[in-house]
Design a protein around this motif. Structure first.
Motif, PDB file in Angstrom:
ATOM      1  N   VAL A 235       0.871  -1.179   0.000  1.00 24.70           N
ATOM      2  CA  VAL A 235       0.000   0.000   0.000  1.00 24.70           C
ATOM      3  C   VAL A 235       0.908   1.228   0.000  1.00 24.70           C
ATOM      4  N   THR A 253      -6.414  10.686  -6.138  1.00 25.20           N
ATOM      5  CA  THR A 253      -7.728  10.214  -6.582  1.00 25.20           C
ATOM      6  C   THR A 253      -7.575   9.434  -7.893  1.00 25.20           C
ATOM      7  N   ARG A 256      -5.917   5.978  -7.264  1.00 28.46           N
ATOM      8  CA  ARG A 256      -6.672   5.017  -6.455  1.00 28.46           C
ATOM      9  C   ARG A 256      -7.547   4.135  -7.357  1.00 28.46           C
ATOM     10  N   ARG A 268      -1.551  -0.894  -4.169  1.00 25.19           N
ATOM     11  CA  ARG A 268      -2.721  -0.025  -4.075  1.00 25.19           C
ATOM     12  C   ARG A 268      -2.243   1.331  -3.571  1.00 25.19           C
ATOM     13  N   THR A 270      -3.321   4.854  -1.758  1.00 29.68           N
ATOM     14  CA  THR A 270      -4.425   5.449  -0.991  1.00 29.68           C
ATOM     15  C   THR A 270      -4.001   6.807  -0.447  1.00 29.68           C
ATOM     16  N   TYR A 271      -4.945   7.507   0.188  1.00 26.79           N
ATOM     17  CA  TYR A 271      -4.608   8.807   0.768  1.00 26.79           C
ATOM     18  C   TYR A 271      -3.610   8.635   1.909  1.00 26.79           C
ATOM     19  N   VAL A 288     -10.347   5.454   2.019  1.00 27.31           N
ATOM     20  CA  VAL A 288      -9.144   4.740   2.486  1.00 27.31           C
ATOM     21  C   VAL A 288      -9.524   3.333   2.928  1.00 27.31           C
ATOM     22  N   ASP A 291      -9.901   1.017   0.098  1.00 27.62           N
ATOM     23  CA  ASP A 291      -8.578   0.602  -0.393  1.00 27.62           C
ATOM     24  C   ASP A 291      -8.008  -0.503   0.493  1.00 27.62           C
TER      25      ASP A 291
END
Ligand code: URA
Length: 315
Positions: A235, A253, A256, A268, A270-271, A288, A291
């Protein structure tokens, strides 16, 4: 083992990130790049959208230096021109400066190999010579044989103090996320692309994002860490990590919602947890969490109905 093409691309990325526009390559390196180019064209023809490496773009022969060995441009469409330059008579083969990459140590336990890597990072010349990073090296934490690996951008103030990634407020948020997944911090592996806190003038507790150049200077370490840990899923925390690790650009964005690839490992994006600390939006938290559920599914971890409903609007 790290593939020679990965080592070469890391080197080119680092050079490009520090503003170098021309490099000299020997025949072996050129053949690696030609092969990559052929494969990328093959992939396109076959309709796949796999991103190979973006950073290997504007590298061309340097006219001002004697043509000891010529360079292969990676920009599409330049190969004919370059091939003829590469074949210029009288260009003697010469030693190419060794790419500044790190090879994952091959002997010992995973923990020993990670420790050996960390020792090499202490005085990592490509990062040191930039002069924009601080002195203290912060490597990684967690299980060196974890299935799940988190990759952030660079240590901040607290991380530098404690010499451990993600121990400040963003780290506490990350701990919450890990716990919500039914895991604990010692079960996962946590690292950063850049192993030193980015410096700013008159710095106290303030942090800044690492530059592309800073990330490129340390990228070999993450590649070697991935080789040792062999996570089943990575991640990337935040858009900066997505850029540094995957060569992506644009917003988180846009990164993702899909699986990316880093050395054969699904990634992956993510934020960043620090974004969640600033945001009061339940939708960001849910994003999140979605994800993370993707990562859990990839790892075959159980997801309860309760977990599936986290951060959904109450009925
Ligand atoms: N942010 C990061 O990306 N890494 C850390 O270690 C801490 C904050």
């Amino acid at each position: 083992m790290s593939r020679p093409i990965d080592a070469l691309l890391d080197f080119l990325r680092a050079e490009e990130a520090r503003g170098v526009t021309h490099v000299h390559l020997d025949e072996e390196a050129k053949e690696l790049l030609r092969d990559l180019h052929r494969r990328s064209r093959g992939a396109k023809a076959a309709g796949t959208s796999k991103v190979l490496y973006q950073a290997a773009a504007p590298v061309v022969d340097q006219p001002s230096k004697p043509a000891a060995h010529s360079a292969v441009p990676l920009r599409q469409g330049d190969e004919g021109q370059e091939a003829s330059r590469a074949g210029q008579a009288g260009a003697p083969p010469a030693a190419v400066p060794a790419p500044v990459v790190i090879a994952a140590p091959t002997s010992g336990s995973a923990a020993e190999r990670i420790a050996a890597l960390a020792a090499q990072a202490e005085n990592w010349a490509p990062a040191r010579k930039l002069g924009t990073l601080r002195q203290t090296m912060v490597f990684s934490t967690g299980n060196p044989e974890a299935d799940l690996m988190f990759v952030g951008e660079a240590p901040g103030y607290q991380e530098e103090q404690q010499r451990e990634p993600f121990v400040g407020p963003a780290g506490q948020k990350l701990d919450d996320i890990i716990k919500a997944m039914g895991l604990s911090r010692p079960q996962v592996y946590i690292s950063n692309i850049v192993k030193f806190r980015p410096a700013t003038p008159g710095q106290t507790t303030n942090n800044r994002k690492p530059t592309a150049e800073e990330m490129a200077s340390c990228l070999s370490f993450i590649r070697a860490e991935v080789e040792i840990v062999k996570p089943r899923c990575i991640v990337a925390l935040g858009g900066t990590a997505g850029e540094g690790l995957l060569g992506l650009s644009g917003s988180v964005t846009g990164m993702r919602g899909k699986w990316h690839d880093f050395g054969g490992i699904p990634v992956r994006v993510t934020y960043h947890p620090s974004y969640l600390l600033r945001s009061s939006s339940i939708r960001d938290k849910r994003a999140v969490w979605e994800d993370m559920m993707e990562a859990m599914e990839k790892l075959g971890l159980p997801i309860s109905d309760k977990q599936r409903s986290y951060f959904l609007p109450k009925p």
